[in-house]
Scaffold this active site. Sequence first.
Site, PDB file in Angstrom:
ATOM      1  N   LEU A 179      27.610-143.679 -13.479  1.00  0.00           N
ATOM      2  CA  LEU A 179      27.706-143.592 -12.013  1.00  0.00           C
ATOM      3  C   LEU A 179      29.065-143.023 -11.668  1.00  0.00           C
ATOM      4  O   LEU A 179      30.076-143.587 -12.088  1.00  0.00           O
ATOM      5  CB  LEU A 179      27.714-145.011 -11.440  1.00  0.00           C
ATOM      6  CG  LEU A 179      26.417-145.703 -11.110  1.00  0.00           C
ATOM      7  CD1 LEU A 179      26.726-147.109 -10.648  1.00  0.00           C
ATOM      8  CD2 LEU A 179      25.702-144.943 -10.000  1.00  0.00           C
ATOM      9  N   HIS A 180      29.122-141.946 -10.934  1.00  0.00           N
ATOM     10  CA  HIS A 180      30.438-141.449 -10.515  1.00  0.00           C
ATOM     11  C   HIS A 180      30.422-140.628  -9.242  1.00  0.00           C
ATOM     12  O   HIS A 180      31.471-140.203  -8.781  1.00  0.00           O
ATOM     13  CB  HIS A 180      31.071-140.604 -11.625  1.00  0.00           C
ATOM     14  CG  HIS A 180      30.450-139.238 -11.739  1.00  0.00           C
ATOM     15  ND1 HIS A 180      29.244-139.023 -12.353  1.00  0.00           N
ATOM     16  CD2 HIS A 180      30.854-138.028 -11.286  1.00  0.00           C
ATOM     17  CE1 HIS A 180      28.938-137.737 -12.294  1.00  0.00           C
ATOM     18  NE2 HIS A 180      29.894-137.111 -11.646  1.00  0.00           N
ATOM     19  N   ARG A 181      29.247-140.362  -8.668  1.00  0.00           N
ATOM     20  CA  ARG A 181      29.198-139.492  -7.483  1.00  0.00           C
ATOM     21  C   ARG A 181      30.026-140.073  -6.360  1.00  0.00           C
ATOM     22  O   ARG A 181      29.956-141.267  -6.066  1.00  0.00           O
ATOM     23  CB  ARG A 181      27.760-139.333  -6.958  1.00  0.00           C
ATOM     24  CG  ARG A 181      26.821-138.540  -7.815  1.00  0.00           C
ATOM     25  CD  ARG A 181      26.532-137.160  -7.226  1.00  0.00           C
ATOM     26  NE  ARG A 181      27.509-136.216  -7.718  1.00  0.00           N
ATOM     27  CZ  ARG A 181      27.491-135.680  -8.950  1.00  0.00           C
ATOM     28  NH1 ARG A 181      26.541-135.954  -9.792  1.00  0.00           N
ATOM     29  NH2 ARG A 181      28.434-134.843  -9.306  1.00  0.00           N
TER      30      ARG A 181
END
Length: 359
Positions: free
Chosen positions: A205-207
């Site tokens: 997860l990094h958006r």
Amino acid sequence: MAMRGKIAVVLGTRPEIIKMSPVIRALEARHLDHFVLHTGQHYSYNMDRVFFESLRLRSPEHNLGVGSGSHAEETAKMLVGIEKILMQEKPEAILVEGDTNTVLAGALAASKLHIKVGHVEAGLRSFDMEMPEEVNRIVADHVSDLLFAPTKVSEKNLLSEGIDPQKIHVTGNTIVDAVRQNLDLAMKAELPPGLATERYVLATLHRQENVDDPARLRGLMEALARVHEAFGMPVLYPIHPRARKRLSEFGVRAGKGVVLAEPVDYLTFLRLQKEATLVLTDSGGVQEEACILGVPCVTLRENTERPETVEVGANLLAGTDPASILSAVKEMLNRGKKWENPFGDGMAAERIVDILERV
Ligand code: UD1
Ligand code: UDP
């Protein structure tokens, strides 16, 4: 008529290093005059250098070392730095890959100097202008001279925006080349002790739109813990530095069964993906790789610029609500794993370099 001048390969982040690696290899193998310009957008050892090592790439000839900042700060520093190097090196063409601020700056700086721009992975669209990446894709595509669309879907997006069909080449995605070139070696990669386990879900997860919003990040972390609770598998999460920073800023903890780890090198990550029961992600490249590797994927977003993965049955869009994530996981675990890889035959980089040699 063959291209006579130099080619500049401009890159700056983890996925660009990975997806450009087959192109750099092809340029090297054909002894074409080229150099690599790294903007330094990513710079931590495990987001940058480690990929040059695991992909056995030479060090870039130039590194601007721009580091992190706001969108304007990053892009502005890169524009100034890239322009200087381009004026000095005078390449005939530059290649950029994907949708990062590095791509925007590279494409813009080169087009103003009348240097040909080749955009690798052109034509992807999420149709969501709130994503910084969507802005970067559209601008880069519209100043490019050569658009290397990975699939027919991306070609169609470009045609519908009025881009000259003669500039567009459907090549496949270089991520297939990267997977094929590295998978055998990856299956021998040693797993970090905390990540060596039998059945597991692999998460990334990094958006910006997911991790910079405290309520959304809290909900997503809760969803990971609920996946562990409902399906009895640990959720391994090699965490991007952006997300790590936000967890600590917002005081959000990983729940029971969620194993946070440092980001891992490409070979280790490929093995972790290949052996995962399921992948949970908001990453673009990870949606593609899971599809190529035959591993079911649930995407923690409302939209995707990789609709091919959903169409072939490899991926489900679950949004960010924990209940819909749980039901998507259940559905994907019950689905068969047989689907076609829509991203090409692993020869995309060779095709791109063929085209460069022809123009
Ligand atoms: C960028 C791209 C995104 C891509 C991602 C790949 C843009 C707009 N975004 O997002 O499209 O999916 O890279 O991973 O270009 N940081 C470090 N070390 C690093 C790099 C970043 O600690 O080596 C931390 C810093 O706190 C930084 C934050 O991560 O402020 C964000 O970095 P940035 O490059 O701005 O964006 P990404 O989220 O990495
Ligand atoms: N990746 C990796 N180590 C990790 C997480 C991801 O090598 O710990 C690789 C992954 O295999 C994929 C790429 O990084 O090829 C995806 O990058 P990221 O998710 O950062 O960016 P995006 O594709 O969303 O732009």
